[in-house]
Design an enzyme around this catalytic site. Structure first.
Site, PDB file in Angstrom:
ATOM      1  N   LYS A 141       6.288  24.265 -36.735  1.00 51.93           N
ATOM      2  CA  LYS A 141       6.574  22.836 -36.907  1.00 51.93           C
ATOM      3  C   LYS A 141       6.545  22.211 -35.530  1.00 51.93           C
ATOM      4  O   LYS A 141       6.487  22.927 -34.526  1.00 51.93           O
ATOM      5  CB  LYS A 141       7.955  22.636 -37.535  1.00 51.93           C
ATOM      6  N   THR A 192       8.325  19.767 -45.041  1.00 55.50           N
ATOM      7  CA  THR A 192       7.338  20.111 -46.061  1.00 55.50           C
ATOM      8  C   THR A 192       6.774  21.496 -45.771  1.00 55.50           C
ATOM      9  O   THR A 192       6.281  22.167 -46.681  1.00 55.50           O
ATOM     10  CB  THR A 192       6.193  19.078 -46.108  1.00 55.50           C
TER      11      THR A 192
HETATM   12  C1  26Q Z   1       6.403   5.640 -33.744  1.00 53.64           C
HETATM   13  C2  26Q Z   1       6.251   4.645 -32.792  1.00 53.64           C
HETATM   14  C3  26Q Z   1       5.489   4.859 -31.657  1.00 53.64           C
HETATM   15  C4  26Q Z   1       4.855   6.095 -31.494  1.00 53.64           C
HETATM   16  C5  26Q Z   1       5.011   7.097 -32.457  1.00 53.64           C
HETATM   17  C6  26Q Z   1       5.798   6.868 -33.573  1.00 53.64           C
HETATM   18  C7  26Q Z   1       5.964   7.950 -34.582  1.00 53.64           C
HETATM   19  C8  26Q Z   1       4.912   8.792 -34.921  1.00 53.64           C
HETATM   20  C9  26Q Z   1       5.069   9.801 -35.854  1.00 53.64           C
HETATM   21  C10 26Q Z   1       7.174   8.154 -35.218  1.00 53.64           C
HETATM   22  C11 26Q Z   1       7.321   9.173 -36.147  1.00 53.64           C
HETATM   23  C12 26Q Z   1       6.274  10.001 -36.484  1.00 53.64           C
HETATM   24  C13 26Q Z   1       6.363  11.091 -37.457  1.00 53.64           C
HETATM   25  C14 26Q Z   1       7.412  11.356 -38.179  1.00 53.64           C
HETATM   26  C15 26Q Z   1       7.443  12.484 -39.132  1.00 53.64           C
HETATM   27  O1  26Q Z   1       6.522  13.270 -39.216  1.00 53.64           O
HETATM   28  N1  26Q Z   1       8.507  12.598 -39.910  1.00 53.64           N
HETATM   29  C16 26Q Z   1       8.603  13.672 -40.874  1.00 53.64           C
HETATM   30  O2  26Q Z   1       8.125  13.210 -42.120  1.00 53.64           O
HETATM   31  C17 26Q Z   1       8.030  14.256 -43.063  1.00 53.64           C
HETATM   32  C18 26Q Z   1       7.402  13.701 -44.322  1.00 53.64           C
HETATM   33  O3  26Q Z   1       8.296  12.874 -44.987  1.00 53.64           O
HETATM   34  C19 26Q Z   1       9.408  14.842 -43.328  1.00 53.64           C
HETATM   35  O4  26Q Z   1       9.240  15.941 -44.175  1.00 53.64           O
HETATM   36  C20 26Q Z   1      10.071  15.268 -42.029  1.00 53.64           C
HETATM   37  O5  26Q Z   1      11.397  15.666 -42.279  1.00 53.64           O
HETATM   38  C21 26Q Z   1      10.047  14.128 -41.031  1.00 53.64           C
HETATM   39  O6  26Q Z   1      10.556  14.551 -39.778  1.00 53.64           O
END
Ligand code: 26Q
Length: 818
Positions: free
Chosen positions: A547, A655
């Site tokens: 992960k 997931t």
């Molecule tokens: C936001 C603003 C600026 C730059 C990057 C971001 C950004 C990019 C990707 C913020 C968050 C993410 C990704 C988040 C993520 O993958 N969250 C995961 O989502 C999964 C699907 O729902 C969950 O299973 C996980 O628990 C969760 O961590």
């Protein structure tokens, strides 16, 4: 459906013809790349025929369509997946065999679009697969990042990032739809004017235009003839190169500005669960939002004309986290400024068209943008946000007169920031969390004030994974064994994997299950040998944590527990444990210093163990370089243990946990995210739960002192000291000092050990010990646990997830297709 599939002879002929016509060669002199291209084009032809048919039917049946808006779509490779969905995979494989082509070698030639960081992006990809398989009309919308998530190389134990230029040699699966390009406007100023009917209207002047060019990737449903599209938007300079300047010999000047504009779709931001407030990222988000909304409205208007009140019956937007949240004010802007609707009417339509999924409760990941940035980059959208916020606060004032703090907390604009989650919650028809515990936390804390106002809008819809990619495609051995036991119906109704339950007690089945696992381990070992030149013993317990690297996911706890075991082995010549291979796969955000240091620590502990003749017999730590979708496809089927160690309350769902479970790995984990539901599904005997609960974590902030554990546990004190006493890096004993410090003293005024690593360590080590014991002492019982995990994994199919979204939020009708 069977009738329009190619048979083996047709497939062979098609591949040979492609080789001849595209490359002027045949199977004897073609390169692997040419063979890949020829095979991919053959499959693509089959897919595209179906696309033409399903598109026509959608229009004819006037079906409602979902737009799944997501800054990330981590699709992985497509060729093999499409062969599975066409349901003539066996014919293809035989055809390849007869042509003397090695299928796995050819599959590996396909570039993997890494258009996502982790869970959120992969979820979007699984969803599209399920939408197509369930024949629900949908389009995924994202950005065609020229550079996907970086490729990770490990050098001297450190992560090194390399660009992922996945489009370098062309990409067979995309189709450019230049005729559907739209213009996205940035900057400029807003001018008001009076129209013919005397109303005040607004328009943007002196803006910078960017062309959004769509490239579509077809997503074929399993045995369904249904094809939905993943639309990826690419940024192009809107102004053609200035020919006058060009002719005057000012070549360079004529092309000026082009690169500046095109960087919008240049690179995926590698931050995961963290927000950094970069202007270019905001531009990406508006670019995606505006282009997708414009396209959806064009598409609607072609069929239904300007009947905008019908829009919510025909179009739905699902916003995957707040990243595409600007689609909400963008729809308002177009309805008001371009289609002539009044505010109230536009707002009512917009609300019904949008739903929002939250993926995190961590404050540092909730998006907030400086107001000033939006005001400059998208002035008209900013005006609309101001008006939305004015109306929202007025309503809230009626309900909570005088409660400024509460209103500020719920506002879209407050303290000079745009609060994206509040925008999405206040303007969506439905808000959902991604597991039951996560939805509870949203209701009780993150969105508490909104929940109290309108509880009916808040849902928990547990994530899922497509069992087609994560079982049928990546674990053919297990899939065949399942067919043999219970027939093939599970492939279309994954819940029927439950029919495997009686086989958990069947000795012959257990043995076959074990054989499959063993073969998958051998396959993974061969991959390690080939790619990383690492030799792994397949006759060991495979313990996997794969992960993104994040402190809350606690890879640090895992490696420190390995160090505890190492010490026990070194200290006591009679101490033995069943041999384990501990595999880590994890990319760290390039700017996340501590995460990168944890990678180095993992590799240092690995090296330490290697130097000890007896320890290395029982422990082998391996770091899998460049963890990505195709690596996961090899890893999941080979795992015995799935490490799901997040601090309870922090992992929205997870997931990966589901992928492991489906492939018969047993979870060791905390009561967090979807682990809770895995526990419910398999029962306490078939999962290893340890550590604080989310409530206990919540209650321990403020009173927890990691130093007390340091003082009372000699074993933990020892591993902490080993971080700074030169055991690991004799040349540079200070290397891991900051980890030591963070665990014991905290940093930047924060608390010590904010993720409760030391607090949960004891329980974790103890539970690992029980697990080792169970694995070693009664292998039959262990296999029973593994089989029960596979048997109970059906509810984690994304087909179930998508049905829930559809019943509760989207209300799409399956297309009727031949
Ligand atoms: C936001 C603003 C600026 C730059 C990057 C971001 C950004 C990019 C990707 C913020 C968050 C993410 C990704 C988040 C993520 O993958 N969250 C995961 O989502 C999964 C699907 O729902 C969950 O299973 C996980 O628990 C969760 O961590």
């Amino acid at each position: 459906m069977a009738d329009n599939r190619m048979n083996k002879e047709q497939i062979k002929a098609a591949i040979v013809a492609k080789l001849q016509r595209q490359f002027g060669c045949d199977t004897t002199d073609a390169t692997d790349d040419q063979l890949y291209q020829a095979l991919a084009m053959t499959v693509r032809d089959e897919v595209m025929e179906r696309r033409a048919a399903s598109r026509g039917e959608r229009k004819r049946q006037r079906a409602k369509k979902l737009y799944y808006l997501s800054a990330e779509f981590l699709v992985g490779r497509t060729l093999h997946n499409n062969m599975v969905s066409l349901v003539n995979e066996k014919e293809y494989i035989q055809a390849l065999d007869e042509l003397g082509i090695d299928k796995s070698r050819i599959f590996e030639r396909e570039p993997e679009p890494g258009l996502g960081n982790g869970g959120l992006g992969r979820l979007a990809a699984c969803f599209l697969d399920s939408l197509s398989s369930l024949k629900l009309p949908a389009m995924g919308c994202t950005i065609r990042y020229e550079l996907g998530l970086f490729r990770q190389h490990i050098s001297d134990g450190y992560q090194v990032e390399l660009p992922d230029n996945w489009l370098e040699n062309g990409y067979v699966w995309e189709i450019c739809r230049a005729n559907e390009a739209v213009e996205v406007r940035f900057n400029g100023y807003v001018q008001d004017y009076t129209d013919e009917s005397g109303e005040t209207k607004y328009r943007l002047c002196d803006y910078n235009a960017v062309q959004a060019v769509p490239y579509d990737i077809p997503v074929l449903g399993y045995d369904s003839n249904m094809v939905n599209m993943l639309r990826t938007w690419s940024a192009r300079a809107a102004k053609p190169i200035d020919m006058k300047e060009f002719n005057r010999g000012q070549y360079i000047e004529a092309t000026e500005g082009k690169e500046l504009v095109e960087i919008i779709s240049k690179v995926l931001y590698p931050e995961d669960n963290h927000e950094k407030g970069k202007e270019l990222r905001l531009k990406q988000q508006y670019f995606l939002s505006s282009a997708s909304v414009q396209y959806a409205l064009n598409d609607f208007e072609k069929v239904y004309g300007p009947n905008w009140s019908m829009l919510p019956d025909k179009v739905m937007f699902q916003v995957n986290d707040t990243h595409p949240g600007l689609a909400i004010p963008e729809l308002m802007r177009i309805l008001i400024d371009e289609k002539g609707l009044g505010w109230e009417e536009a707002e009512a339509i917009t609300r019904r068209c949008f739903a929002y999924t939250n993926h995190t409760v961590m404050q540092e990941a909730l998006e907030r943008w400086p107001e000033q940035m939006l005001r400059i980059l998208m002035p008209r959208v900013y005006m609309i946000l101001e008006e939305m916020n004015r109306r929202l606060c007025a309503r809230l004032w009626e309900i909570y007169p005088g409660q400024w703090d509460r209103i500020a907390h719920m506002a879209i604009l407050a303290y000079n920031q745009v609060h994206m989650a509040n925008l999405c919650v206040s303007m969506s028809s439905m808000v959902n969390g991604v597991s039951q515990i996560h939805a509870d936390i949203l209701r009780r804390t993150t969105f508490r004030d909104y929940y109290q106002l309108d509880p009916g809008r808040f849902l928990g819809i547990t994530n899922g994974i497509t069992h087609r990619r994560w079982l049928m495609m990546s674990n053919p051995g297990l899939s065949d064994l399942i067919d043999e036991a219970i027939g093939e119906a599970w492939r279309k109704e994954p819940d029927r994997l439950k029919e495997l339950m009686p086989f958990a007690d069947d000795a012959a089945f257990r043995e076959k299950f074990d054989k499959v696992k063993q073969a998958n381990k051998a396959r993974l070992c061969a991959r390690f040998e080939r790619i990383q030149h690492v030799t792994i013993d397949p006759n060991t317990l495979f313990d996997v944590q794969a992960k993104r690297l994040h402190e809350y996911k606690r890879q640090l706890m895992n490696i420190l527990a390995v160090l505890v075991q190492y010490n026990r082995i070194v200290d006591n010549p009679n101490y033995t444990i069943p041999p384990r291979t501990i595999i880590f796969g994890a990319k760290a955000s390039p700017g996340y210093y501590r995460a990168k240091l944890i990678i180095k620590l993992i590799n240092s502990v690995a090296a330490l163990i290697e130097k000890h003749p007896r320890a290395r017999q029982m422990l082998h730590v391996v770091f899998l370089e460049n963890y990505c979708v195709s690596a996961a496809e090899m890893l999941m089927p080979a795992a015995d243990i799935s490490e799901q160690l997040s601090t309870a309350g922090k992992e929205a769902s997870g997931t990966g946990n589901m992928k492991f479970m489906m492939n018969g790995a047993v979870t060791i984990g905390t009561m967090d995210g979807a682990n809770v539901e895995i526990y419910d599904a398999v029962g306490p005997d078939n999962i290893y739960i340890f550590g604080l609960s989310a409530d206990e974590v919540e209650a321990s902030y403020g009173t927890y002192r990691s130093s007390e554990i340091y003082e009372t546990s000699p074993e933990l004190r020892r591993v902490l000291e080993q971080l700074i006493d030169g055991t690991l890096e004799p040349e540079n004993p200070r290397m891991f000092q900051e980890l030591y410090h963070a665990l014991l003293f905290g940093d930047g005024g924060g608390m010590a050990d904010p993720y409760f690593v030391l607090k949960d360590m004891h329980s974790y080590v103890h539970t690992q010990h029980l697990l080792s014991h169970d694995y070693e002492k009664n292998h039959g019982l262990w296999l029973r646990k593994a089989i029960i995990n596979t048997a109970q994994s059906g509810i984690f199919s994304s087909d179930r997830t998508i049905k829930e979204y559809n019943d509760k939020i989207w209300h799409l009708k399956p297309l009727i297709l031949k």
